[in-house]
Design a protein around this motif. Structure first.
Motif, PDB file in Angstrom:
ATOM      1  N   MET A   1       0.841  -1.201   0.000  1.00 21.38           N
ATOM      2  CA  MET A   1       0.000   0.000   0.000  1.00 21.38           C
ATOM      3  C   MET A   1       0.872   1.246   0.000  1.00 21.38           C
ATOM      4  O   MET A   1       1.882   1.298   0.701  1.00 21.38           O
ATOM      5  CB  MET A   1      -0.864  -0.026   1.274  1.00 21.38           C
ATOM      6  N   LYS A   2       0.462   2.249  -0.782  1.00 21.64           N
ATOM      7  CA  LYS A   2       1.247   3.478  -0.829  1.00 21.64           C
ATOM      8  C   LYS A   2       0.356   4.686  -0.534  1.00 21.64           C
ATOM      9  O   LYS A   2      -0.783   4.756  -1.012  1.00 21.64           O
ATOM     10  CB  LYS A   2       1.876   3.618  -2.225  1.00 21.64           C
ATOM     11  N   ILE A   3       0.872   5.612   0.273  1.00 23.38           N
ATOM     12  CA  ILE A   3       0.131   6.848   0.549  1.00 23.38           C
ATOM     13  C   ILE A   3       1.081   8.043   0.420  1.00 23.38           C
ATOM     14  O   ILE A   3       2.303   7.882   0.465  1.00 23.38           O
ATOM     15  CB  ILE A   3      -0.502   6.862   1.971  1.00 23.38           C
ATOM     16  N   ALA A   4       0.467   9.225   0.297  1.00 21.27           N
ATOM     17  CA  ALA A   4       1.258  10.462   0.313  1.00 21.27           C
ATOM     18  C   ALA A   4       0.777  11.313   1.478  1.00 21.27           C
ATOM     19  O   ALA A   4      -0.411  11.293   1.829  1.00 21.27           O
ATOM     20  CB  ALA A   4       1.064  11.217  -1.001  1.00 21.27           C
ATOM     21  N   ILE A   5       1.706  12.013   2.084  1.00 26.65           N
ATOM     22  CA  ILE A   5       1.340  12.952   3.151  1.00 26.65           C
ATOM     23  C   ILE A   5       1.828  14.320   2.714  1.00 26.65           C
ATOM     24  O   ILE A   5       3.005  14.493   2.387  1.00 26.65           O
ATOM     25  CB  ILE A   5       1.964  12.537   4.497  1.00 26.65           C
ATOM     26  N   ILE A   6       0.913  15.277   2.672  1.00 22.06           N
ATOM     27  CA  ILE A   6       1.278  16.616   2.204  1.00 22.06           C
ATOM     28  C   ILE A   6       1.530  17.477   3.432  1.00 22.06           C
ATOM     29  O   ILE A   6       0.618  17.752   4.208  1.00 22.06           O
ATOM     30  CB  ILE A   6       0.152  17.251   1.334  1.00 22.06           C
ATOM     31  N   GLY A   7       2.774  17.897   3.612  1.00 19.70           N
ATOM     32  CA  GLY A   7       3.183  18.657   4.797  1.00 19.70           C
ATOM     33  C   GLY A   7       4.008  17.762   5.702  1.00 19.70           C
ATOM     34  O   GLY A   7       3.518  16.740   6.187  1.00 19.70           O
ATOM     35  N   GLY A   8       5.268  18.143   5.914  1.00 14.23           N
ATOM     36  CA  GLY A   8       6.156  17.329   6.753  1.00 14.23           C
ATOM     37  C   GLY A   8       6.505  18.035   8.045  1.00 14.23           C
ATOM     38  O   GLY A   8       7.662  18.092   8.441  1.00 14.23           O
ATOM     39  N   GLY A   9       5.498  18.597   8.730  1.00 14.38           N
ATOM     40  CA  GLY A   9       5.717  19.259  10.026  1.00 14.38           C
ATOM     41  C   GLY A   9       5.534  18.263  11.164  1.00 14.38           C
ATOM     42  O   GLY A   9       5.741  17.061  11.000  1.00 14.38           O
ATOM     43  N   TYR A  10       5.127  18.755  12.329  1.00 14.21           N
ATOM     44  CA  TYR A  10       4.991  17.902  13.516  1.00 14.21           C
ATOM     45  C   TYR A  10       4.055  16.732  13.226  1.00 14.21           C
ATOM     46  O   TYR A  10       4.356  15.588  13.551  1.00 14.21           O
ATOM     47  CB  TYR A  10       4.464  18.719  14.707  1.00 14.21           C
ATOM     48  N   VAL A  11       2.917  17.016  12.599  1.00 14.84           N
ATOM     49  CA  VAL A  11       1.937  15.950  12.379  1.00 14.84           C
ATOM     50  C   VAL A  11       2.286  15.110  11.150  1.00 14.84           C
ATOM     51  O   VAL A  11       2.265  13.878  11.195  1.00 14.84           O
ATOM     52  CB  VAL A  11       0.517  16.562  12.252  1.00 14.84           C
ATOM     53  N   GLY A  12       2.647  15.773  10.050  1.00 15.89           N
ATOM     54  CA  GLY A  12       2.910  15.036   8.805  1.00 15.89           C
ATOM     55  C   GLY A  12       4.106  14.111   8.933  1.00 15.89           C
ATOM     56  O   GLY A  12       4.050  12.948   8.493  1.00 15.89           O
ATOM     57  N   LEU A  13       5.165  14.595   9.554  1.00 15.83           N
ATOM     58  CA  LEU A  13       6.378  13.786   9.638  1.00 15.83           C
ATOM     59  C   LEU A  13       6.183  12.612  10.598  1.00 15.83           C
ATOM     60  O   LEU A  13       6.572  11.473  10.312  1.00 15.83           O
ATOM     61  CB  LEU A  13       7.553  14.666  10.095  1.00 15.83           C
ATOM     62  N   VAL A  14       5.536  12.874  11.725  1.00 19.86           N
ATOM     63  CA  VAL A  14       5.293  11.794  12.685  1.00 19.86           C
ATOM     64  C   VAL A  14       4.339  10.758  12.076  1.00 19.86           C
ATOM     65  O   VAL A  14       4.612   9.558  12.108  1.00 19.86           O
ATOM     66  CB  VAL A  14       4.708  12.349  14.012  1.00 19.86           C
ATOM     67  N   SER A  15       3.229  11.220  11.491  1.00 25.56           N
ATOM     68  CA  SER A  15       2.273  10.271  10.897  1.00 25.56           C
ATOM     69  C   SER A  15       2.950   9.474   9.794  1.00 25.56           C
ATOM     70  O   SER A  15       2.770   8.259   9.685  1.00 25.56           O
ATOM     71  CB  SER A  15       1.065  10.962  10.259  1.00 25.56           C
ATOM     72  N   GLY A  16       3.736  10.178   8.963  1.00 32.32           N
ATOM     73  CA  GLY A  16       4.403   9.498   7.849  1.00 32.32           C
ATOM     74  C   GLY A  16       5.337   8.417   8.350  1.00 32.32           C
ATOM     75  O   GLY A  16       5.311   7.276   7.860  1.00 32.32           O
ATOM     76  N   ALA A  17       6.165   8.765   9.342  1.00 31.84           N
ATOM     77  CA  ALA A  17       7.127   7.784   9.866  1.00 31.84           C
ATOM     78  C   ALA A  17       6.392   6.612  10.521  1.00 31.84           C
ATOM     79  O   ALA A  17       6.803   5.452  10.389  1.00 31.84           O
ATOM     80  CB  ALA A  17       8.065   8.464  10.862  1.00 31.84           C
ATOM     81  N   CYS A  18       5.292   6.905  11.217  1.00 32.63           N
ATOM     82  CA  CYS A  18       4.560   5.825  11.911  1.00 32.63           C
ATOM     83  C   CYS A  18       3.830   4.918  10.909  1.00 32.63           C
ATOM     84  O   CYS A  18       3.845   3.694  11.051  1.00 32.63           O
ATOM     85  CB  CYS A  18       3.582   6.405  12.922  1.00 32.63           C
TER      86      CYS A  18
END
Ligand code: NAD
Length: 440
Positions: A1-18
């Motif tokens: 499965m692949k997703i994109a996260i737009i915005g790599g701040g506190y929420v985007g980076l943490v959600s992306g890494a998790c």
């Protein structure tokens, strides 16, 4: 499965890494070129415990990428999460959705397949429906569907909050979106984290209601602290006495200098506006906003009073600048009006924070000194003001303070020190909502 996260701040980076840690392939699209360059070099633009390791491991495994273009990021992505900022709009307190709609438009125009657009940013009620309408208007052929998946993580414990949440809220009317999000959050089923499926508006409002309630709880105990000071009670004991009641709960009952941070101030304001516009004004939330603003503005006067009514020429050590420990986030931090007030009153302020000094410098008045550690901040100080309860400050012994400081005055805005120990060491001690200790 692949997703994109737009915005790599506190929420985007943490959600992306998790999500990457869950095994999903994640592209975090960050518009700020300097931040993206740091991420590509394996450096983390923010301070969040454990995030460096999680990002490094998942990047090395090829599950977490920071693509140069949005097109690259959303190619074959089943969902695009919007995790950009929603600050308070200047003047009226509404959530500013400029970044959200800009990001949505970019995503919609770049897509060549019907990905789901998911808002992770905190957005006012009705935003999801507007996003759906925009997507339909711009790309009617794609059949893009939307979901609201508000984020409840706390800075400082963001990874655990994301990996072991109390609940996940997903608002959507699309069966396909429900299926994609269910699959994405499957690892949480194993630990039995409840996933609450709702309609779009309900999910959007749930986030504001949660933050409004927590801000109200903090503000409540702060008012009780004021009352404690008038009647000789101790707010820590009152908080324990009520917090042990399961109906109330112990969390968010720590009296302090007023709430700050990137969420509560703007989300309470936005909730107030949402409620007004919907014709169901919230007098409670309006009071929370007022009481908290007044409280933060009153902290400098509290310190000045503790110093005998005049701080001209006094050297005041301020320990802790971030709005709370374990973060470098300075947004709406109570330290900002406090230090400005002290400097305006003629004090020489020397500040130390383990992580937030770089972010604090441009926000503080000229002349504030930044110390390399707490010892250097305290050396020769007339008063210590503890603003943020980093663990390393908790262990400062009164005897050590006595050796370093010129005068023995402590203003403890987080009630971390023991008043009896302060008294024994000859300090004048002023906590929050507890009887002051007057120097012998
Ligand atoms: P942030 O400012 O740290 O991060 C936002 C990032 O998005 C920035 O790095 C910015 O450069 C980037 N960005 C903006 N527009 C972009 C675009 N078009 N394309 C790519 N990148 C873009 O904000 P945050 O603290 O992560 O908050 C994001 C949202 O999450 C807000 O709505 C906030 O209310 C919500 N939220 C925050 C927290 C928290 O603790 N910080 C917790 C829960 C929810």
């Amino acid at each position: 499965m692949k997703i994109a996260i737009i915005g790599g701040g506190y929420v985007g980076l943490v959600s992306g890494a998790c999500f990457a840690e869950f095994g999903v392939t994640v592209a975090v699209v960050e518009a700020h070129e300097a931040k993206r360059a740091m991420l590509l070099e394996g450096r983390i633009p923010i301070y969040e415990p454990g995030l460096d390791r999680l990002v490094a491991e998942n990047a090395a495994a090829g599950r977490l990428t920071f693509p140069a273009t949005l097109e690259e990021g959303i190619a074959e992505a089943e969902a695009a999460f919007i995790a950009v900022g929603t600050p308070a709009r200047r003047g009226d307190g509404h959530a500013d959705l400029t970044f959200v709609f800009a990001a949505v438009e970019q995503v919609v125009m770049a897509l060549d397949h019907p990905a789901i657009i998911v808002t992770k940013s905190t957005v006012p009620v009705g935003t999801g429906r507007k996003i759906a309408a925009l997507a339909r208007r711009l790309r009617p052929e794609l059949g893009i569907e939307v979901a609201a998946n508000p984020e409840f993580l706390r800075e400082g414990s963001a990874i655990t909050d994301f990996m072991r949440p109390d609940r996940v809220v997903v608002g959507t009317e699309s069966e396909r979106a429900r299926e994609v999000l269910r699959r994405l959050y499957r690892p949480l089923y194993l630990i039995e984290a409840p996933i609450v499926f709702t309609g779009l508006e309900t999910a959007e409002l749930t986030k504001y209601a949660a933050n409004g309630f927590l801000a109200m709880k903090i503000t409540f105990i702060n008012e009780i602290a004021n009352l404690c000071e008038q009647v000789g009670a101790d707010v820590n004991d009152v908080a324990r006495g009520i917090g042990l009641d399961g109906r109330i709960g112990k969390k968010f009952l720590h009296a302090g200098p007023g709430f700050g941070g990137s969420c509560f101030p703007k989300d309470t304001l936005a909730l107030m506006r949402i409620a007004e516009e919907a014709g169901a004004p919230s007098r409670l939330i309006a009071a929370v906003v007022d009481v908290n603003d007044e409280r933060k503005a009153a902290m400098a006067a509290r310190v000045i009073a503790a110093c005998g009514g005049d701080v001209r020429g006094l050297r005041i050590a301020v320990l802790g600048l971030a709005f709370k420990p374990e973060t470098d986030d300075m947004r709406e931090a109570p330290s900002l009006p406090l230090i400005s007030g002290l400097v305006a009153a003629g004090a020489a302020v020397v500040a130390f924070d383990p992580e937030a000094m770089a972010g604090a410098k441009p926000l503080l008045p000229e002349g504030v000194e930044f110390a390399p550690d707490s010892g250097a901040a305290l050396y020769g100080a007339d008063a210590l003001v503890l603003v943020t309860e980093w663990n390393e400050f908790r262990s400062l012994a009164p005897a050590r303070l006595g050796q370093l400081m010129r005068q023995k005055i402590v203003v403890d805005l987080r009630n971390v020190f023991d008043p009896a120990a302060m008294r024994a060491a000859g300090f004048a001690y002023h906590g929050i909502g507890r009887p002051a200790v007057v120097a012998a």
